[in-house]
Scaffold this motif. Sequence first.
Motif, PDB file in Angstrom:
ATOM      1  N   PHE A 222       0.843  -1.203   0.000  1.00 10.23           N
ATOM      2  CA  PHE A 222       0.000   0.000   0.000  1.00 10.23           C
ATOM      3  C   PHE A 222       0.875   1.248   0.000  1.00 10.23           C
ATOM      4  N   ARG A 223       1.859   1.245   0.904  1.00  4.40           N
ATOM      5  CA  ARG A 223       2.684   2.424   1.116  1.00  4.40           C
ATOM      6  C   ARG A 223       3.446   2.807  -0.154  1.00  4.40           C
ATOM      7  N   ARG A 224       3.922   1.815  -0.858  1.00  4.94           N
ATOM      8  CA  ARG A 224       4.771   2.099  -2.014  1.00  4.94           C
ATOM      9  C   ARG A 224       4.021   2.126  -3.337  1.00  4.94           C
ATOM     10  N   SER A 225       2.685   2.009  -3.273  1.00  7.61           N
ATOM     11  CA  SER A 225       1.932   1.866  -4.523  1.00  7.61           C
ATOM     12  C   SER A 225       1.882   3.167  -5.326  1.00  7.61           C
ATOM     13  N   GLU A 226       1.843   3.006  -6.643  1.00  2.00           N
ATOM     14  CA  GLU A 226       1.748   4.172  -7.534  1.00  2.00           C
ATOM     15  C   GLU A 226       0.395   4.253  -8.215  1.00  2.00           C
ATOM     16  N   MET A 227      -0.205   3.075  -8.453  1.00  2.00           N
ATOM     17  CA  MET A 227      -1.509   3.061  -9.105  1.00  2.00           C
ATOM     18  C   MET A 227      -2.457   2.161  -8.326  1.00  2.00           C
ATOM     19  N   GLY A 228      -3.689   2.605  -8.206  1.00  2.00           N
ATOM     20  CA  GLY A 228      -4.723   1.770  -7.591  1.00  2.00           C
ATOM     21  C   GLY A 228      -5.748   1.395  -8.641  1.00  2.00           C
ATOM     22  N   ILE A 229      -6.184   0.149  -8.598  1.00  2.00           N
ATOM     23  CA  ILE A 229      -7.236  -0.276  -9.525  1.00  2.00           C
ATOM     24  C   ILE A 229      -8.410  -0.819  -8.713  1.00  2.00           C
ATOM     25  N   THR A 230      -9.596  -0.287  -9.003  1.00  2.00           N
ATOM     26  CA  THR A 230     -10.804  -0.811  -8.357  1.00  2.00           C
ATOM     27  C   THR A 230     -11.815  -1.196  -9.422  1.00  2.00           C
ATOM     28  N   GLY A 231     -12.820  -1.926  -8.993  1.00  2.00           N
ATOM     29  CA  GLY A 231     -13.996  -2.114  -9.839  1.00  2.00           C
ATOM     30  C   GLY A 231     -15.021  -1.101  -9.401  1.00  2.00           C
ATOM     31  N   GLY A 232     -16.277  -1.477  -9.458  1.00  6.51           N
ATOM     32  CA  GLY A 232     -17.316  -0.583  -8.962  1.00  6.51           C
ATOM     33  C   GLY A 232     -18.594  -1.375  -8.775  1.00  6.51           C
ATOM     34  N   ASN A 233     -19.208  -1.260  -7.603  1.00  2.95           N
ATOM     35  CA  ASN A 233     -20.487  -1.940  -7.410  1.00  2.95           C
ATOM     36  C   ASN A 233     -21.604  -1.182  -8.108  1.00  2.95           C
ATOM     37  N   PHE A 234     -21.450   0.157  -8.097  1.00  2.00           N
ATOM     38  CA  PHE A 234     -22.451   1.004  -8.753  1.00  2.00           C
ATOM     39  C   PHE A 234     -21.768   2.228  -9.324  1.00  2.00           C
ATOM     40  N   LEU A 235     -22.399   2.788 -10.350  1.00  2.00           N
ATOM     41  CA  LEU A 235     -21.987   4.081 -10.887  1.00  2.00           C
ATOM     42  C   LEU A 235     -23.201   4.995 -10.762  1.00  2.00           C
ATOM     43  N   VAL A 236     -22.978   6.214 -10.258  1.00  2.00           N
ATOM     44  CA  VAL A 236     -24.097   7.142 -10.133  1.00  2.00           C
ATOM     45  C   VAL A 236     -24.016   8.149 -11.278  1.00  2.00           C
ATOM     46  N   ALA A 237     -24.987   8.090 -12.178  1.00  2.00           N
ATOM     47  CA  ALA A 237     -24.946   8.908 -13.395  1.00  2.00           C
ATOM     48  C   ALA A 237     -24.958  10.394 -13.060  1.00  2.00           C
ATOM     49  N   GLN A 238     -25.820  10.766 -12.137  1.00  2.00           N
ATOM     50  CA  GLN A 238     -26.021  12.176 -11.827  1.00  2.00           C
ATOM     51  C   GLN A 238     -24.744  12.857 -11.334  1.00  2.00           C
TER      52      GLN A 238
END
Lengths: 471, 258
Positions: free
Chosen positions: A197-213
Amino acid sequence: MASLSLPQVDFRAAAAEGAADARLREAVRNNTLRKQEGREARWTELPDAQALRELAARIKQHTLENLDYYLRQLVDAVRRNGGVVHFAADAEQARQIVLEIAQQTGCRRIIKSKSMATEEIELTPHLERAGLDVVETDLGEFIIQVSHDRPSHLVAPIIHKDRRSIARVFSEYFHAPYNDDPPALTQQARLFLRDKFRRSEMGITGGNFLVAQTGQVCVVENEGNARQSLTTPRVLVSLVGIEKLVPRMSDLAVMVKLLARSSTGQIMTVYTNIFGSPRQNGERDGPQEFHLILLDNGRSQILGDPEYREVLRCIRCGACLNVCPVFRSIGGHAYNSVYPGPIGALLSPLMFGLERYKDLPQATSLCGACGEACPVKIDIPRLLISLRRDMVNRRLSGKLERLIYRLWAWGLQSRFLYRVIGALQRWDLRRRADADGWIARLPKLAAGWTAQRDMPAAARRSFHNIWKDRH
Amino acid sequence: MTNATQPSHKPQVALFITCLSDQFFPRVGVAVTKILERFGCTVEFPAAQTCCGQPIFNNGFHAEARQLAKRHVEIFEPYEFIVTPSGSCCAMIREYYPQLLGGEAAWEAGMRRVCQRTYEFVEFLHKVLKADLSAFALPQRQTVTYHYTCHQRGLGLSDEAVRLLNQIGNVQFVAMERADQCCGFGGTFAVKYPVISGAMVQDKTDCIAKTAAQTLVCNDAGCTMNIGGMLHRRGMPMRVKHIAEVMAEAMGIDLDAW
């Protein structure tokens, strides 16, 4: 059709392997039963659970019916917030986009939180092959990664493993003495991940939901690792399927209310992350860049079919897996897809080809437990039957099978034939039965029955015959 | 599905025996007929009936299933009530006939009527006849457990059968673990995927064994064949009965003669 690099596996052999593994069956059964009980308890607490399900189903269905509108709204909002939006038509494109972002930003050390979309496109192995240092930070996914295994459940990826097998993997990976005490195992992973975590440069996540608004992504989790992924690294990439949209924050509230209840039997997960922009002026943490990759990979094809569209309502809670007696009997790996269980038996053929997944819609007793459990009311049993119909119409079922069913249907069309065939069948079954009226072995066509259980002999006289005595 | 029709003076019932019960468990048909008559119904048996088409439909042969559905609607439409001892066939009609015949102008109205008038046996006792079995008792004390067949889900039934059983004297009801988990029958599934089906019925019979009950009540011919076959294969002594058979015993009804 979406691309897929999983090897073709014989479903029957894989299912038999799962069913023969008593340890696996017990682990899966105990775990799924616990989740089912948790879900039922949380649902009973709600004042009007059925109305909430109905509402959630309508929100998702409405969004899908108007997906073009909401996607545009989402994209505008993300851009307004300072994020970059990418569209990926398939897995290959999505992986390429991630690689390019990593190259352009000079990121080599990547931390990743749990996400089905990234599993679907097999992102981690691809990034590793490109020489990047990628680590899965969800404990279950981390165990999968270091043991070169595959997840077997949407929510509980290591449902098929017990602590002893995990301890063996960790002992080898960390070059440490064997210790199968769960807190000790967790501690080992924590220490290792803390440094990542400490040395990370990029984070990748998914998404349970996207809020359009608002142009935001919602990721729910219990371990805090996703929050690390989206706060610590300087570049944040979220890769999300286009079907994950909901229109407004108030709609998100409905979905969040359902998700953890259906999934783990929690009221809410420990962390609910809502994010979607680079660090703003005056903020002390957060990424300098935010990229949202919207993944199609076969989804728009399902969207285009009004009959199957509702499958895209799925919020990947895993409730249908947890109640499924087939899943409990064979485990998740037999499905040979990132999406196992009842919903997987729909998603896999619809996304990756019915030819490839012919067995999945058939290998179900159609008991209906999945449809009853689904928080967004996907009529899974009905759609499984529809896929069977597609198989018949597209001539994907065997010739002999087609002949048998057509003859069977023809025989049922006539009262005379029905009675004659019935009488012959009863005679034949009684001929094969022992003195107590049980058959231990049937010929080839029905041998599957007696491979597992005995067959009762038919009655001497049918009810049709008996009724005639009355008059 | 709402079954809005109220019983007339003497409910006129058409018995839909279903193909499996016809061939394997005709005594259940006798029991259902005689019980319904005891409760004041007139029972008729439309002799042209064969099968609702479920195995054909479930295996994807929808054009053929549509023909069978039409045939079934034609045969049963004239009756006030249609009662069947099998939940699965009842669910086939009510859940899937609308998909098969909905939108076919010549058939839609008849199909809707048949759907509204078709009841599973226990459902009919409960909803229409409002039956009370507390006047009846088994000759001897019997421990009884109950398998929740899957199609109760589609019919919106929960513990109606258990409540009826509990009304009968000398019935000692024992609850079963995972009572609503599928037994693994699933029609042709049991033959096509024997390993999976076998694992499921293994688990079901494990749960049944734990109850140590003398009798398992199961209101569906398919599940009865599957569970009964596995109990016999494993040498387990339990007997599998339809609730109508238990009721007939309690009501002193002879099932060997009219």
